[in-house]
Design an enzyme around this catalytic site. Structure first.
Site, mmCIF file in Angstrom:
data_model
loop_
_atom_site.group_PDB
_atom_site.id
_atom_site.type_symbol
_atom_site.label_atom_id
_atom_site.label_comp_id
_atom_site.label_asym_id
_atom_site.label_seq_id
_atom_site.Cartn_x
_atom_site.Cartn_y
_atom_site.Cartn_z
ATOM 1 C CD1 TRP A 357 38.205 36.158 31.526
ATOM 2 C CD2 TRP A 357 36.786 37.046 30.057
ATOM 3 N NE1 TRP A 357 38.369 37.529 31.570
ATOM 4 C CE2 TRP A 357 37.507 38.112 30.673
ATOM 5 C CE3 TRP A 357 35.828 37.383 29.098
ATOM 6 C CZ2 TRP A 357 37.312 39.464 30.355
ATOM 7 C CZ3 TRP A 357 35.644 38.730 28.784
ATOM 8 C CH2 TRP A 357 36.379 39.750 29.405
ATOM 9 C CG ASP A 358 42.367 35.877 29.826
ATOM 10 O OD1 ASP A 358 41.414 35.855 30.617
ATOM 11 O OD2 ASP A 358 43.464 36.399 30.098
ATOM 12 C CD GLU A 488 39.265 40.741 37.400
ATOM 13 O OE1 GLU A 488 40.414 41.125 37.705
ATOM 14 O OE2 GLU A 488 39.017 39.601 36.973
ATOM 15 C CE LYS A 601 42.582 44.215 36.343
ATOM 16 N NZ LYS A 601 42.383 42.897 36.948
ATOM 17 C CD GLN A 602 39.542 43.384 32.341
ATOM 18 O OE1 GLN A 602 40.030 43.255 33.450
ATOM 19 N NE2 GLN A 602 39.548 42.436 31.437
HETATM 20 C C1 BGC Z 1 41.850 40.464 34.132
HETATM 21 C C2 BGC Z 1 40.935 39.301 33.785
HETATM 22 C C3 BGC Z 1 41.763 38.209 33.154
HETATM 23 C C4 BGC Z 1 42.957 37.834 34.044
HETATM 24 C C5 BGC Z 1 43.888 36.862 33.352
HETATM 25 C C6 BGC Z 1 42.965 39.978 35.032
HETATM 26 O O1 BGC Z 1 43.818 41.034 35.336
HETATM 27 O O2 BGC Z 1 41.121 41.467 34.800
HETATM 28 O O3 BGC Z 1 39.949 39.726 32.880
HETATM 29 O O4 BGC Z 1 40.970 37.092 32.937
HETATM 30 O O5 BGC Z 1 43.702 38.994 34.342
HETATM 31 O O6 BGC Z 1 44.442 37.425 32.205
#
Ligand code: BGC
Length: 775
Positions: A357-358, A488, A601-602
């Site tokens: 999804w990035d 996550e 986390k984000q």
């Molecule tokens: C992030 C995800 C991301 C993935 C790839 C993960 O660490 O939490 O949001 O899609 O990395 O970059």
């Protein structure tokens, strides 16, 4: 965090060779051209620690899934863009002794990546065990102008001896992936041929049967003159080489030019691949290294003209932002709708080089604003082509009626991810894909995209949301159970704010698009209704009901939306009270402890506040930022950029700047101790956003460009360039004034702070003198 990259406006420079940093540097100095790319491995032999990586876009292997406990619905394989034929190799012997930087004495060493011209160089002086000293200088590029071509110029100067220098250019297809699930090799040989200065290797991937032919041609000169020493060829399975031994005296310099072509069955019939590689090699060798470099360099110069960001007064920040732009541009060029952007691009094996999804959430705006419109359109078309697969993916999970769930990870539309809490639960990715359609139309004004492409994708996603929610009798609301949000560090939660919000938003936007289509393209819409068996009345009635009755968990005391049900039960201790030695928590805590903790986390709730800024007042934004930012550990590279943009909007300029620097120099300074795995390519899109949308305060509201810029105190000025609806603008921010220059012939209206201005075409400019710098 590391601090060994020398600051320079246009170059990435490493002075001195530190073997323990080699994998990091191999990532940082990576080069590519959208069709292929490689880590900065050495041309000569290196027996020290290294991760060899040469990747060709779209060439993947379905590595059989490996999990502890199989769950129904898991995908059978994880697609990986695999390591392929190493074409850079030139091994060297000095009077019989192998040149290997792990074994010889290094007297000086510099590695340099010239981002302005797209050139990777090394210069080093070594002393061999036999006392012979040599100076080596290598240059290498992957051509942006001729995407099949790679070129190396490698010179060796005998400093203090006479004798023989042996060079051995080769092609080596006997490569492996470190992350192979079953230690398998992924390639089989189809053909090989070598003779004189030329060699060819044709390999095919197991299972997917992609065929790749790599050709090489080389020539060597001594002090500028062609050498006539004999060339001895040999070969073995998946390998061809040519050896030349050249007599030298002290002061002599040997220069080897090695030109290569990589062609694949993605573009040509398998039977004519060798012929195509030969043609490309003939053209390349006819042109020669210098001419090839000239056209490559010109491509870059042109690219910089339209996508550069300049910062006066802060070299570290300048280097950081250019590095991000450089890497994004060499990862994706938008020429082939089958390609996409892996989280590590072509710079490492992690995440398999495939699509997350990035792309939509972080990279899309960069390409939207700095590349021709067809580039961002290609990214949308990639997903449109995968719509049927997304519908099948949803069916596998038990959804019917044309509901589409796009995969968390994919290369060809099929889901590859195999952690249940992400594969099945991180469904907000569907929203990011819907949002990209809106983003594209809102930015470009290209409403034609909606019929049929945009609409079809939106319909599939809306149908998914409509089924994924359920009516809660207890709450008398719709709820979404068992999801993982962008954060996550929480799994299987109920009513994740961002997921619920983006679901409702998708339904609203799809309804808007339906109204537009009915008005502007009624016949086409009728066709689409038939094609998709769209029961408009019934389906949209439910959508309306969901929109009006979706549940969002709230904390009435703090007047904030909660990230999910029950979030307030957590011990809300700010992250900066955590002892340093426990950070990052994902490397120090058990998963169980992470899940029970409040740490984010984000950007999660704040992801919605970023995407849907117009929906929230500044006061609401501030309250949510003040609540969530202290709990956010930013252990995903995708996080600081969103916080930086929101901090800028609130007027927390120091925070915005701190977060901006963290994202811009993430890989150059190896902030997260993981650059050795590859660069954070997709987060580089986020860096660009945090510059242009954070510092520049740029938004497109109702089809109009608006700016609310600020400038960090220690900078003198900054400027960036964007394409907008046929216009090309240069935006310049100084401490006392803000200027927009229109370098196109198209007039544009822009709003700067609250003032609306028309900026006529033909290099006309509008300057606003301001006293305050913040929002
Ligand atoms: C992030 C995800 C991301 C993935 C790839 C993960 O660490 O939490 O949001 O899609 O990395 O970059």
């Amino acid at each position: 965090m590391k601090d060994y990259i020398i600051h320079h406006e246009w170059k990435i420079i490493e002075e001195g060779f530190e073997p323990s940093f080699n994998r990091i540097s191999e990532s940082v100095f990576s080069i590519g051209n959208g069709k292929m790319g490689q880590r900065a491995n050495f041309e000569e032999k290196y027996t020290g620690d290294t991760l060899n990586g040469t990747y060709v876009a779209g060439i993947y292997y379905p590595d059989k899934t490996r999990v502890g406990w199989w769950k129904n619905g898991y995908p059978e394989y994880f697609a990986k863009i695999i390591n392929s034929t190493n074409w850079i190799g030139i091994h060297v012997k000095i009077n019989g002794e192998e040149l290997d930087l792990a074994k010889v004495k290094i007297l000086s060493f510099t590695r340099e990546l010239d981002m302005q011209h797209g050139l990777l160089s090394r210069r080093f002086v070594t002393e061999m065990k036999n006392g012979n000293q040599i100076e080596v200088c290598s240059h290498r590029f992957v051509s942006m102008a001729a995407s099949e071509i790679g070129a190396v110029r490698y010179s060796i100067k005998a400093l203090n001896f006479s004798g023989k220098i042996q060079i051995k250019p080769f092609l080596d297809g006997d490569v492996v992936n470190e992350d192979s699930n079953y230690d398998e090799k992924f390639w089989v040989e189809i053909a090989r041929a070598v003779g004189g200065q030329e060699g060819y290797l044709t390999l095919e991937t197991l299972k997917t049967q992609f065929r790749l032919c790599t050709g090489m041609w080389f020539h060597a000169t001594k002090n500028g003159e062609k050498t006539n020493s004999e060339i001895i060829n040999s070969d073995r399975e998946k390998y061809v080489e040519a050896i030349q031994k050249i007599d030298v005296s002290a002061g002599d310099e040997i220069v080897v030019e090695k030109l290569t072509a990589t062609v694949s069955s993605l573009y040509y019939d398998k039977e004519i691949l060798v012929e195509k590689a030969q043609e490309a090699i003939e053209l390349a060798s006819g042109a020669g290294y210098d001419l090839l470099f000239e056209s490559h360099k010109n491509y870059w110069l042109k690219k910089w003209e339209t996508s550069d960001i300049k910062i006066e007064g802060d070299v570290a920040a300048q280097q950081g932002i250019r590095f991000n732009i450089f890497q994004l541009n060499q990862t994706y060029t938008g020429e082939d709708e089958r390609m996409n952007i892996g989280p590590k691009g072509f710079t490492g094996e992690k995440y398999g080089g495939v699509t997350y999804w990035d792309t939509e959430a972080y990279c899309f705006p960069f390409f939207l604003s700095t590349a021709p419109q067809k580039v961002s359109r290609s990214l949308l078309v990639y997903r449109h082509k995968h719509l049927q697969r997304a519908i099948e993916n949803a069916e596998k999970l038990g959804f019917s009626g044309g509901a589409a769930l796009y995969p968390m990870v994919t290369i060809n539309g099929e889901e590859c991810h195999n952690e249940w809490e992400i594969t099945f639960e991180e469904v907000h990715r569907n929203g990011a894909i819907a949002y990209a359609v809106y983003n594209y139309v809102n930015y470009t004004g290209d409403k034609d995209y909606l019929a049929p492409y945009g609409f079809e994708v939106l319909l599939g996603i809306s149908r998914f949301w409509s089924l994924r929610v359920n009516w809660s009798e207890a709450k008398q609301k719709y709820v979404m159970l068992g999801v993982t949000g962008p954060n996550e560090y929480e799994n299987n939660v109920n009513n994740n704010f961002h997921t619920n919000y983006i679901a409702v938003w998708t339904l609203k936007y799809t309804l808007e698009v339906i109204e537009y289509l009915k008005k502007e393209h009624p016949y086409l819409f009728e066709e689409l209704v038939r094609k998709w068996k769209f029961n408009e009345l019934q389906e949209t009635a439910r959508w309306h009901h969901i929109i009006e009755n979706m549940y969002f968990a709230r904390d009435p005391k703090n007047k904030i939306y909660l990230q999910q049900d029950g979030f307030l039960d957590k011990a809300l201790i700010p992250a900066d009270e955590l002892p340093e030695d426990q950070r990052p928590i994902n490397q120090n805590w058990s998963w169980d402890r992470i899940l029970r903790s409040p740490y984010i986390k984000q950007a999660d709730t704040l992801q919605s506040f970023f995407l849907f800024q117009e929906d929230f007042s500044l006061g609401e934004l501030k309250r949510h930022f003040d609540f969530y930012e202290p709990l956010t550990v930013h252990e995903s590279s995708l996080s600081p950029c969103v916080h930086s943009i929101l901090a800028a909007k609130i007027g927390y300029e120091n925070k915005a700047y701190e977060m901006y620097l963290r994202t811009a120099r993430l890989d150059l300074d190896d902030y997260n101790n993981d650059t050795e795995d590859g660069l954070h390519i997709t987060s580089m899109g986020g860096t660009w956003m945090s510059f242009v949308m954070g510092l520049g305060g740029m938004r497109v509201v109702n089809g109009k460009l608006t700016f609310r810029p600020f400038i960090p105190e220690n900078w003198k000025s900054y400027s960036f360039r964007i394409d907008f609806r046929g216009a090309h603008l240069e935006v310049i921010m100084q401490h006392d004034k803000f200027t927009v220059v229109n370098h196109s012939t198209v007039d544009v209206m822009v709003t700067i702070w609250e003032e609306e201005r028309k900026i006529a075409g033909n290099d006309k400019q509008e300057t606003i003198v301001h006293e305050k710098q913040s929002a």
